[in-house]
Design a protein around this motif. Structure first.
Motif, PDB file in Angstrom:
ATOM      1  N   ALA A  97       3.702  15.398   2.985  1.00 49.77           N
ATOM      2  CA  ALA A  97       2.543  14.953   2.195  1.00 49.77           C
ATOM      3  C   ALA A  97       2.516  13.428   2.094  1.00 49.77           C
ATOM      4  CB  ALA A  97       2.573  15.581   0.806  1.00 49.77           C
ATOM      5  N   LEU A  98       3.678  12.817   1.840  1.00 49.24           N
ATOM      6  CA  LEU A  98       3.712  11.358   1.752  1.00 49.24           C
ATOM      7  C   LEU A  98       3.488  10.732   3.131  1.00 49.24           C
ATOM      8  CD1 LEU A  98       3.967   8.815   0.118  1.00 49.24           C
ATOM      9  CD2 LEU A  98       6.474   9.045   0.230  1.00 49.24           C
ATOM     10  N   ALA A  99       4.050  11.312   4.174  1.00 45.66           N
ATOM     11  CA  ALA A  99       3.820  10.799   5.533  1.00 45.66           C
ATOM     12  C   ALA A  99       2.335  10.829   5.873  1.00 45.66           C
ATOM     13  CB  ALA A  99       4.627  11.592   6.554  1.00 45.66           C
ATOM     14  N   THR A 100       1.657  11.896   5.473  1.00 48.09           N
ATOM     15  CA  THR A 100       0.217  12.018   5.712  1.00 48.09           C
ATOM     16  C   THR A 100      -0.539  10.902   4.972  1.00 48.09           C
ATOM     17  OG1 THR A 100       0.376  14.399   6.061  1.00 48.09           O
ATOM     18  CG2 THR A 100      -1.787  13.536   5.462  1.00 48.09           C
ATOM     19  N   ALA A 101      -0.152  10.632   3.750  1.00 48.36           N
ATOM     20  CA  ALA A 101      -0.792   9.557   2.976  1.00 48.36           C
ATOM     21  C   ALA A 101      -0.517   8.199   3.623  1.00 48.36           C
ATOM     22  CB  ALA A 101      -0.291   9.585   1.533  1.00 48.36           C
ATOM     23  N   ILE A 102       0.717   7.973   4.048  1.00 41.12           N
ATOM     24  CA  ILE A 102       1.073   6.706   4.689  1.00 41.12           C
ATOM     25  C   ILE A 102       0.323   6.542   6.003  1.00 41.12           C
ATOM     26  CG2 ILE A 102       2.953   5.443   5.810  1.00 41.12           C
ATOM     27  CD1 ILE A 102       4.825   6.690   3.639  1.00 41.12           C
ATOM     28  N   GLN A 103       0.159   7.643   6.723  1.00 40.10           N
ATOM     29  CA  GLN A 103      -0.563   7.631   8.002  1.00 40.10           C
ATOM     30  C   GLN A 103      -1.974   7.061   7.815  1.00 40.10           C
ATOM     31  OE1 GLN A 103       1.203   8.482  10.561  1.00 40.10           O
ATOM     32  NE2 GLN A 103      -0.290   8.709  12.182  1.00 40.10           N
ATOM     33  N   LYS A 104      -2.593   7.395   6.714  1.00 40.51           N
ATOM     34  CA  LYS A 104      -3.954   6.924   6.440  1.00 40.51           C
ATOM     35  C   LYS A 104      -4.007   5.428   6.105  1.00 40.51           C
ATOM     36  CE  LYS A 104      -5.381  11.464   4.885  1.00 40.51           C
ATOM     37  NZ  LYS A 104      -5.710  12.319   3.730  1.00 40.51           N
ATOM     38  N   LEU A 105      -2.853   4.849   5.776  1.00 39.83           N
ATOM     39  CA  LEU A 105      -2.789   3.431   5.403  1.00 39.83           C
ATOM     40  C   LEU A 105      -2.578   2.513   6.586  1.00 39.83           C
ATOM     41  CD1 LEU A 105      -0.419   3.754   2.320  1.00 39.83           C
ATOM     42  CD2 LEU A 105      -2.919   3.620   2.294  1.00 39.83           C
ATOM     43  N   SER A 106      -2.114   3.094   7.696  1.00 44.11           N
ATOM     44  CA  SER A 106      -1.740   2.242   8.826  1.00 44.11           C
ATOM     45  C   SER A 106      -2.852   2.121   9.859  1.00 44.11           C
ATOM     46  CB  SER A 106      -0.488   2.765   9.494  1.00 44.11           C
ATOM     47  OG  SER A 106      -0.626   4.082   9.940  1.00 44.11           O
ATOM     48  N   ARG A 154       0.842  -1.213   0.000  1.00 44.83           N
ATOM     49  CA  ARG A 154       0.000   0.000   0.000  1.00 44.83           C
ATOM     50  C   ARG A 154       0.873   1.257   0.000  1.00 44.83           C
ATOM     51  NH1 ARG A 154      -2.526  -3.248   3.857  1.00 44.83           N
ATOM     52  NH2 ARG A 154      -1.965  -1.857   5.584  1.00 44.83           N
ATOM     53  N   VAL A 155       1.962   1.224   0.761  1.00 48.47           N
ATOM     54  CA  VAL A 155       2.894   2.366   0.795  1.00 48.47           C
ATOM     55  C   VAL A 155       3.503   2.588  -0.590  1.00 48.47           C
ATOM     56  CG1 VAL A 155       5.108   3.191   1.710  1.00 48.47           C
ATOM     57  CG2 VAL A 155       3.398   2.209   3.257  1.00 48.47           C
ATOM     58  N   ALA A 156       3.883   1.510  -1.250  1.00 45.95           N
ATOM     59  CA  ALA A 156       4.466   1.624  -2.595  1.00 45.95           C
ATOM     60  C   ALA A 156       3.490   2.287  -3.559  1.00 45.95           C
ATOM     61  CB  ALA A 156       4.882   0.249  -3.106  1.00 45.95           C
ATOM     62  N   ASP A 157       2.220   1.916  -3.485  1.00 49.32           N
ATOM     63  CA  ASP A 157       1.210   2.534  -4.347  1.00 49.32           C
ATOM     64  C   ASP A 157       1.086   4.032  -4.064  1.00 49.32           C
ATOM     65  OD1 ASP A 157       0.637   0.134  -5.644  1.00 49.32           O
ATOM     66  OD2 ASP A 157      -1.075  -0.330  -4.342  1.00 49.32           O
TER      67      ASP A 157
END
Length: 96
Positions: free
Chosen positions: A87-96, A47-50
């Protein structure tokens, strides 16, 4: 070409308030996750890779069995933390 904004110390402090679990380590935005097993860790990494591909910004990823550590800095900004990283950390945060 859009210029990437290197974050100032006060901006970094504000960003960390919005990113629970993240910290600054070795001048990189960093977070570690522990999952039940390797399969769950790897599914998270997929998911992070995507998310990284969508943003065109790629993290440093370390995985050992069920532990995942992600570090973010912007290579084009001399490996400093920029708005791209938050911005990427925020997106990753939503995946975890």
């Amino acid at each position: 070409m859009t210029m990437t904004e290197v974050l100032t110390p006060p901006q970094l402090e504000d960003a960390l308030k919005q990113l629970p679990g993240w910290s600054i380590d070795d001048n990189k935005l960093t977070r570690t996750w522990r999952f039940a097993d390797f399969k769950q860790a790897f599914a998270f990494l997929t998911r992070v890779a995507d998310a990284a591909e969508q943003q065109g910004h790629h993290p440093e990823i370390y995985n050992v069995y069920a532990t995942v550590r992600i570090q973010l800095s912007t290579h084009d900004a001399d490996d400093r933390i920029t708005d791209k990283d938050t911005a990427l950390a925020t997106a990753i945060q939503k995946l975890s």
